[in-house]
Design a protein around this motif. Sequence first.
Motif, PDB file in Angstrom:
ATOM      1  N   ILE A  69      12.638 -58.763  52.684  1.00 53.47           N
ATOM      2  CA  ILE A  69      13.091 -58.146  53.927  1.00 53.47           C
ATOM      3  C   ILE A  69      14.615 -58.195  54.013  1.00 53.47           C
ATOM      4  CG2 ILE A  69      13.085 -58.344  56.452  1.00 53.47           C
ATOM      5  CD1 ILE A  69      10.227 -59.503  56.174  1.00 53.47           C
ATOM      6  N   GLY A  70      15.181 -59.345  53.669  1.00 54.03           N
ATOM      7  CA  GLY A  70      16.634 -59.486  53.676  1.00 54.03           C
ATOM      8  C   GLY A  70      17.321 -58.506  52.747  1.00 54.03           C
ATOM      9  N   ARG A  71      16.744 -58.273  51.577  1.00 57.12           N
ATOM     10  CA  ARG A  71      17.330 -57.316  50.631  1.00 57.12           C
ATOM     11  C   ARG A  71      17.293 -55.899  51.198  1.00 57.12           C
ATOM     12  NH1 ARG A  71      15.355 -57.660  44.523  1.00 57.12           N
ATOM     13  NH2 ARG A  71      16.648 -55.765  44.544  1.00 57.12           N
ATOM     14  N   ARG A  72      16.192 -55.561  51.832  1.00 60.24           N
ATOM     15  CA  ARG A  72      16.110 -54.217  52.425  1.00 60.24           C
ATOM     16  C   ARG A  72      17.172 -54.041  53.515  1.00 60.24           C
ATOM     17  NH1 ARG A  72      11.963 -50.570  51.560  1.00 60.24           N
ATOM     18  NH2 ARG A  72      12.689 -49.562  53.484  1.00 60.24           N
ATOM     19  N   VAL A  73      17.275 -55.019  54.407  1.00 57.72           N
ATOM     20  CA  VAL A  73      18.239 -54.910  55.498  1.00 57.72           C
ATOM     21  C   VAL A  73      19.661 -54.834  54.961  1.00 57.72           C
ATOM     22  CG1 VAL A  73      19.171 -56.073  57.532  1.00 57.72           C
ATOM     23  CG2 VAL A  73      16.703 -56.042  57.145  1.00 57.72           C
ATOM     24  N   ALA A  74      19.972 -55.678  53.975  1.00 55.03           N
ATOM     25  CA  ALA A  74      21.316 -55.677  53.390  1.00 55.03           C
ATOM     26  C   ALA A  74      21.637 -54.341  52.732  1.00 55.03           C
ATOM     27  CB  ALA A  74      21.434 -56.805  52.371  1.00 55.03           C
ATOM     28  N   GLY A  75      20.626 -53.674  52.218  1.00 52.11           N
ATOM     29  CA  GLY A  75      20.828 -52.385  51.570  1.00 52.11           C
ATOM     30  C   GLY A  75      20.679 -51.191  52.501  1.00 52.11           C
ATOM     31  N   GLY A  76      20.520 -51.456  53.803  1.00 48.48           N
ATOM     32  CA  GLY A  76      20.394 -50.371  54.759  1.00 48.48           C
ATOM     33  C   GLY A  76      19.066 -49.643  54.699  1.00 48.48           C
ATOM     34  N   ARG A  77      18.021 -50.321  54.227  1.00 44.00           N
ATOM     35  CA  ARG A  77      16.696 -49.719  54.071  1.00 44.00           C
ATOM     36  C   ARG A  77      15.844 -50.063  55.294  1.00 44.00           C
ATOM     37  NH1 ARG A  77      15.478 -46.256  50.260  1.00 44.00           N
ATOM     38  NH2 ARG A  77      13.679 -47.327  49.394  1.00 44.00           N
ATOM     39  N   PRO A  78      15.249 -49.082  55.960  1.00 46.73           N
ATOM     40  CA  PRO A  78      14.594 -49.318  57.250  1.00 46.73           C
ATOM     41  C   PRO A  78      13.437 -50.310  57.212  1.00 46.73           C
ATOM     42  CG  PRO A  78      15.035 -46.987  56.960  1.00 46.73           C
ATOM     43  CD  PRO A  78      15.339 -47.645  55.650  1.00 46.73           C
ATOM     44  N   VAL A  79      13.416 -51.157  58.237  1.00 42.30           N
ATOM     45  CA  VAL A  79      12.356 -52.149  58.455  1.00 42.30           C
ATOM     46  C   VAL A  79      11.963 -52.070  59.924  1.00 42.30           C
ATOM     47  CG1 VAL A  79      11.743 -54.595  58.459  1.00 42.30           C
ATOM     48  CG2 VAL A  79      13.233 -53.684  56.658  1.00 42.30           C
ATOM     49  N   LEU A  80      10.644 -52.109  60.190  1.00 43.83           N
ATOM     50  CA  LEU A  80      10.132 -52.130  61.558  1.00 43.83           C
ATOM     51  C   LEU A  80       9.223 -53.338  61.728  1.00 43.83           C
ATOM     52  CD1 LEU A  80       9.651 -50.788  64.378  1.00 43.83           C
ATOM     53  CD2 LEU A  80       7.712 -49.593  63.324  1.00 43.83           C
ATOM     54  N   GLY A  81       9.584 -54.261  62.626  1.00 46.71           N
ATOM     55  CA  GLY A  81       8.745 -55.413  62.938  1.00 46.71           C
ATOM     56  C   GLY A  81       7.896 -55.134  64.174  1.00 46.71           C
TER      57      GLY A  81
END
Length: 214
Positions: A69-81
Motif C-alpha cells: 500500500i505504501g509503495r502505491r501511495v508513494a507512486g501516486g497509484r490510487p488506493v481506496l480504503g
Amino acid sequence: MSAPKVTVLDYGSGNVRSVVRALEHVGAEVTLSAKSQDVLNADGLVVPGVGAFAAVMKGLKDVDALRLIGRRVAGGRPVLGICVGLQILFDEGVEHGVRTAGMGEWPGKVERLQAEVVPHMGWNTVSPPEDSVLFNGIEDERFYFVHSYGVQHWDFDVSQPMMKPPQVTWSDHGGRFIAAVENGPLSATQFHPEKSGDAGAQLLRNWIGRLGKP
C-alpha cells in the motif's frame, strides 16, 4: 475503452465478495488477491476492512500489504480504503484500552464513538467539501455505516504551503466523526459504499472514473 483494473485486497477480512460485486457492477475488471503483482499493477486498489483495528492491521501485515500500500501511495497509484480500511490509515487505534499503531498516513486516533447507541448502524448523511471528487453529484445522499469506532478529531499540519491538505468529509453520531478522506491517490470512506445502494454505486463510479488520470 478497456475497463479499469481494480484489485480488492484479499487478506482475510470479511465482506470482500460484496465489494467485488459492487465494483464489477460499476464497470471495473476486478481481481481478489494479495499477490504483489496484482496489488502493485492494478489501476486501483481497494482495501476493505471489517472488525477490530488490531486484527485488520495483523491481517495486512501477514500478507505484506502495508509495504505494498505504501509503495502505491508513494507512486501516486490510487488506493481506496473502506470502513476499518479507512481507520488503519490513521496514526493509531484504541480499543478496550489497547493501542495499536496504524499506517500513519494521516494524523488522528480511532476511538469509540461518544454516542448513546453504539454501534452506529444504518443510513446517515455526510458533509463533503465543495470540490470533492468522491461525492460529486451525491452530496446530499445517505450512506450506510456499521461501526463503533471512528476518528473524531482532525489536526492536519497545513504549515507547508506546497502541500495541498486532504479533503475531509464529516458525519455525526453523538458527535462529529470523519466519514471520508480524499488525499491525492489515497481515498477512504468510513461507511460501506458497497452497501449504500445507488449513492454508493455512484461514489465507486466517481472513484474508478479517476483511475489513470493525473
